[in-house]
Design an enzyme around this catalytic site. Structure first.
Site, PDB file in Angstrom:
ATOM      1  N   GLU A 263       0.831  -1.203   0.000  1.00 12.91           N
ATOM      2  CA  GLU A 263       0.000   0.000   0.000  1.00 12.91           C
ATOM      3  C   GLU A 263       0.870   1.259   0.000  1.00 12.91           C
ATOM      4  OE1 GLU A 263      -3.913   1.589   2.514  1.00 12.91           O
ATOM      5  OE2 GLU A 263      -2.631   0.006   3.331  1.00 12.91           O
TER       6      GLU A 263
ATOM      7  N   LYS B  49      -9.212   3.041  -2.813  1.00 11.60           N
ATOM      8  CA  LYS B  49      -9.569   2.264  -1.626  1.00 11.60           C
ATOM      9  C   LYS B  49     -11.003   2.574  -1.225  1.00 11.60           C
ATOM     10  CE  LYS B  49      -7.518   0.974   2.850  1.00 11.60           C
ATOM     11  NZ  LYS B  49      -6.368   1.189   3.749  1.00 11.60           N
TER      12      LYS B  49
ATOM     13  N   CYS C 281      -5.859  -3.331   1.712  1.00  8.57           N
ATOM     14  CA  CYS C 281      -5.660  -3.446   3.160  1.00  8.57           C
ATOM     15  C   CYS C 281      -6.964  -3.650   3.931  1.00  8.57           C
ATOM     16  CB  CYS C 281      -4.894  -2.231   3.688  1.00  8.57           C
ATOM     17  SG  CYS C 281      -4.151  -2.518   5.335  1.00  8.57           S
TER      18      CYS C 281
ATOM     19  N   PRO D   9      21.848   3.607  29.148  1.00  2.00           N
ATOM     20  CA  PRO D   9      22.081   3.475  30.593  1.00  2.00           C
ATOM     21  C   PRO D   9      21.667   2.066  31.034  1.00  2.00           C
ATOM     22  CG  PRO D   9      20.903   5.509  30.086  1.00  2.00           C
ATOM     23  CD  PRO D   9      20.866   4.661  28.841  1.00  2.00           C
TER      24      PRO D   9
ATOM     25  N   SER E  79      21.263  -0.535  33.917  1.00  5.33           N
ATOM     26  CA  SER E  79      21.168  -0.607  35.378  1.00  5.33           C
ATOM     27  C   SER E  79      21.375  -2.007  35.924  1.00  5.33           C
ATOM     28  CB  SER E  79      19.792  -0.104  35.825  1.00  5.33           C
ATOM     29  OG  SER E  79      18.776  -1.007  35.423  1.00  5.33           O
ATOM     30  N   GLY E  80      21.300  -3.014  35.061  1.00  2.00           N
ATOM     31  CA  GLY E  80      21.378  -4.388  35.538  1.00  2.00           C
ATOM     32  C   GLY E  80      20.028  -4.982  35.858  1.00  2.00           C
TER      33      GLY E  80
ATOM     34  N   VAL F 164      15.772  -5.820  34.580  1.00  5.09           N
ATOM     35  CA  VAL F 164      15.119  -6.483  33.453  1.00  5.09           C
ATOM     36  C   VAL F 164      14.928  -5.538  32.274  1.00  5.09           C
ATOM     37  CG1 VAL F 164      12.914  -7.465  32.689  1.00  5.09           C
ATOM     38  CG2 VAL F 164      13.979  -8.285  34.796  1.00  5.09           C
TER      39      VAL F 164
ATOM     40  N   SER G  22      16.359  -2.415  31.240  1.00  3.37           N
ATOM     41  CA  SER G  22      17.527  -1.980  30.466  1.00  3.37           C
ATOM     42  C   SER G  22      18.258  -3.175  29.864  1.00  3.37           C
ATOM     43  CB  SER G  22      18.474  -1.149  31.332  1.00  3.37           C
ATOM     44  OG  SER G  22      18.967  -1.896  32.426  1.00  3.37           O
TER      45      SER G  22
END
Length: 787
Positions: free
Chosen positions: A45, A114, A175, A355, A357-358, A360, A362
């Site tokens: 489309e 359309k 579509c 950044p 952070s350690g 889940v 990031s």
């Protein structure tokens, strides 16, 4: 006359307003289709200008340049002796239409507009286009002079018609017409159309790819025929990822399909179809034949062309195939990664700054970048010259060829652990280990000196020094100190993003990646203008629960064993001082007053099920009846809507993220709501309290259903009668629903259960006081509104 036709659908990674690049990709798809023996080629489309031009569709330039591209394509020798159509905007009698333009040997056959606009989700087609409503009718379209000079045509048919070749007949859906309750493919098939073509701009949502394949199958199954579905793929300038899945179906079975996720700019998918199979299938459907005998006739545009030849009889018909679907974890690994690649290469930047952070969130962003690097390496090894060209241009190294994901990740991704005195050794260690396993260029900094500098400025002006709650400060001071740390990290992220490549002797800068998930955005559990404020966010449309499952998948798939300890660690912002033994005393779920599982359910009910506060309570009082009483459910629902209302303003500045979740609170387009609410929802909350009061006496948590005793029913009836006596008075006048925001979250003295382990319902008798002091105190200070 032959009986077999070879047709091609194109999957293109187009870019809004990139007319030159879009034209090159269209021509490449035509050339590939022709080289593979196709006699017909279709594409996605609005492929000429790009789907996401948005308000540029109101500019005459967009229409002009689309015609210019069409002319170049139509005059190309690649298109000779091949039936081709392309998607572009067309202005007819001062009305803008989304169209397919079909041509053969430099002659335009039909402009098909359309007939059903899509305005759901992220779509806003009616803002720019109008649906063609004249069914089975065409009008004369006066061609632009530059087109007429080359084709010798002055006018062409415009409207709802089909194209009849010497050997078959094809018609169009665009579509939304496939999804529409009155799809055109049924009418066309009854009118003898054998090849039905759909050009689409369908985007990715988790767990939704099967819908497209089901619709394509069903479209060709009900009334027989071939269905050709061509879709866009990639990021063409907006928050969505068009997810490919172009396909060709015959009589209810998929013959061929393109990839859902890939870095290829052009992918051509072919199938050889025996037209006699369509005819035999249809004539065997007796109810279909009865309906077809009285079907309305479609206007037919005749094309002096045979799509099949006598020699095609030696071709082998394409057999059906199985269409395996990606798991949600695979979709997260692939979709956002491909979106990041498109954004990066088209932005002109040199990589990403994250950044790390350690935690889940990031870690998920970092892992998605690593997945992107793996796909780049794979594409280069498979000979994709465009991907190799793009990565060399990004890295300003004309001789570089990536051969492993970790090495490429070291060039493209800079991760930074921004520690403070409140950070634990565990998160620092996890961040460093993950960076090492991913291969990112990793640095560690301390923000303490910046924090102290800002506090000294505040002290110099006021003579006061704010303290954390654990150090004797009030909730207001506690929150201010947390937010200051978060915002310092945002400022530092942009400084390092701009200058790190300078340090590494490379040109350009880095895009800052955010890591706020969809649940925290919905709840407002983020600081405005902190590290959630970035250039783009790969996980902003994904729930916390899905991210945990994704990391579990990536741990084994990408050989990242450190992810196991990251998944197991309790989510925490690490913005408050640690305990004396160095352990955490702050967790996200305790701060929020709800678990991530509960938050995900709130989000789905609010957006997908269109629930306001009262409807959500009515739904959850049944869903959670084995765990929570009606009054406990009421408190949870009210707490969610209070937090949602007072934090809604944050969505107006949310970092752009790839759309992936159907309950996303994205304010840009997907979720249009006010950003100034009456936060105590006085009328709605009173309705909840009244209903909870009626249900509480008959609540039996161990029962599969509520089974009230006769005595309970009598008490409930008496209470209802008492409530009915006062129902005509305004609830605003009652003590439990005061117009003042000072009433707080609760209008009934019932304890709110506290937070439980991640993934479950929370139920602690003393939880409400903790939530009220910790959470509502923060809300009060964050917004300045007493609640």
């Amino acid at each position: 006359m032959g009986r077999k036709v070879t047709v091609a659908v194109s999957t293109l990674n187009q870019w809004a307003l990139d007319f030159e690049g879009n034209m090159v990709r269209i021509l490449q798809s035509i050339l590939e289709a022709k080289d593979m023996g196709a006699s017909y080629r279709t594409g996605p489309e609005l492929e000429v200008c790009g789907y996401s031009c948005e308000d540029h569709f109101r500019e005459p330039d967009t229409f002009l340049h689309s015609w210019e591209v069409l002319l170049e394509v139509m005059m190309s020798p690649m298109c000779e002796n091949m039936l081709v159509d392309v998607g572009m905007p067309v202005m007819h009698r001062n009305v803008a239409y989304n169209c397919r333009v079909a041509f053969f040997n430099r002659q335009i056959l039909l402009i098909r507009p359309k007939m059903a606009m899509c305005d759901d989700g992220n779509y806003r087609e009616s803002r720019w286009f109008t649906a063609w409503t004249k069914a089975l009718q065409t009008e004369e379209y006066v061609l632009p002079r530059m087109i007429a000079q080359h084709t010798g045509q002055q006018t062409v048919p415009f409207g709802d018609a089909v194209i009849a070749t010497r050997d078959t007949c094809l018609g169009y859906e665009i579509c939304e017409e496939l999804w529409n309750v009155r799809s055109k493919h049924i009418e066309m098939s009854l009118a003898g159309v054998e090849l039905i073509v759909n050009s689409s701009g369908s985007y990715m949502e988790l767990r939704k790819a099967h819908i497209t394949s089901d619709l394509i199958r069903n479209a060709s199954f009900k009334a027989g025929g071939a269905y050709l579905f061509s879709n866009l793929r990639g990021c063409d300038g907006q928050r969505v990822y068009f997810n490919g899945c172009s396909a060709i179906a015959l009589n209810g079975e998929i013959l061929a399909r393109s990839q859902q996720f890939a870095l290829q700019d052009v992918e051509v998918t072919l199938a050889t179809i025996d037209l006699e199979e369509i005819r035999a299938y249809r004539v065997s459907l007796r109810s279909r034949c009865t309906a077809a005998a009285s079907a309305a006739e479609y206007p037919r545009i005749h094309c002096d062309f045979e799509m099949s030849t006598h020699s095609d009889i030696f071709k082998t018909s394409t057999p059906p195939l199985n269409w395996p679907m990606h798991t949600p974890e695979e979709e997260i690994a692939l979709g956002p990664a491909c979106w990041l690649w498109d954004y990066l290469r088209r932005s002109g930047q040199g990589g990403f700054f994250l950044p790390l952070s350690g935690g889940v969130d990031s870690s998920s962003s970092a892992t998605i970048v690593h997945s992107m690097c793996r796909q780049i390496v794979q594409a280069v090894q498979q000979g994709d010259a465009q991907v190799l060209h793009d990565i060399r241009q990004l890295l300003a190294d004309s001789d570089y060829t990536p051969d492993n994901a970790a090495g490429l990740c070291n060039r493209l991704l800079v991760t930074c652990y921004m520690g403070s005195v409140n950070s634990s050794k565990e998160t620092r260690r996890r961040a460093a280990q993950l960076a090492n396993q991913l291969g990112s260029y990793h640095i560690e900094i301390s923000i303490d000196s910046a924090v102290n500098a800002l506090l000294s400025i505040f002290n110099a002006v006021t003579g006061l020094t704010p303290r954390f709650r654990t150090q004797g400060g009030c909730a207001r001071q506690n929150l201010a100190l947390q937010n200051m740390q978060s915002r310092i990290r945002m400022v530092l992220a942009y400084i390092f993003a701009q200058l790190t490549l300078w340090v590494r002797n490379r040109p350009g800068g880095l895009l800052v990646l955010g890591s706020a998930n969809v649940d925290e955005s919905l709840r407002g559990y983020l600081t405005k203008y902190d590290c959630s404020s970035a250039d783009i966010n790969p996980i902003g449309g994904i729930s916390k629960m899905d991210l945990r499952r994704f990391l579990t998948y990536a741990k084994d798939k990408f050989n990242l064993p450190v992810l196991e300890s990251i998944i197991d660690a309790p989510p925490t912002a690490e913005l408050e001082p640690l305990q004396e033994n160095g352990e955490l005393q702050q967790t996200d779920e305790a701060d929020m007053g709800m678990t991530y599982a509960e938050l995900s359910q709130f989000g789905r009910l609010r957006k997908q099920s269109f629930c306001g506060p009262y409807s959500m309570f009515c739904h959850l009082v049944a869903t959670w009846k084995s765990d929570l009483s009606p009054k406990e459910v009421a408190e949870k629902v009210k707490h969610f809507f209070l937090c949602y209302a007072i934090n809604r303003h944050k969505m107006t500045v949310l970092t752009p993220s790839v759309h992936a979740e159907s309950y996303s609170p994205d304010d840009n387009r997907f979720d249009h709501r006010p950003f100034l609410y009456r936060p105590n929802w006085s009328w709605q909350f009173k309705a909840i309290d009244d209903e909870a009061e009626k249900l509480q006496p008959i609540y039996t948590p161990s029962s599969a259903q509520l089974r009230p005793s006769s005595e309970d029913l009598l008490i409930s009836t008496q209470r209802s009668s008492h409530l009915d006596d006062s129902k005509h008075s305004s609830p605003l006048s009652s003590a439990s629903a005061s117009a003042s925001i000072d009433v707080g979250i609760s209008t009934a003295a019932v304890p709110l259960p506290g937070a439980a382990a991640p993934g479950g319902l929370s139920k602690k008798p003393s939880g409400y006081s903790k939530v009220h002091v910790n959470v509502l105190g923060k809300i009060k200070d964050r917004t300045g509104i007493p609640v």
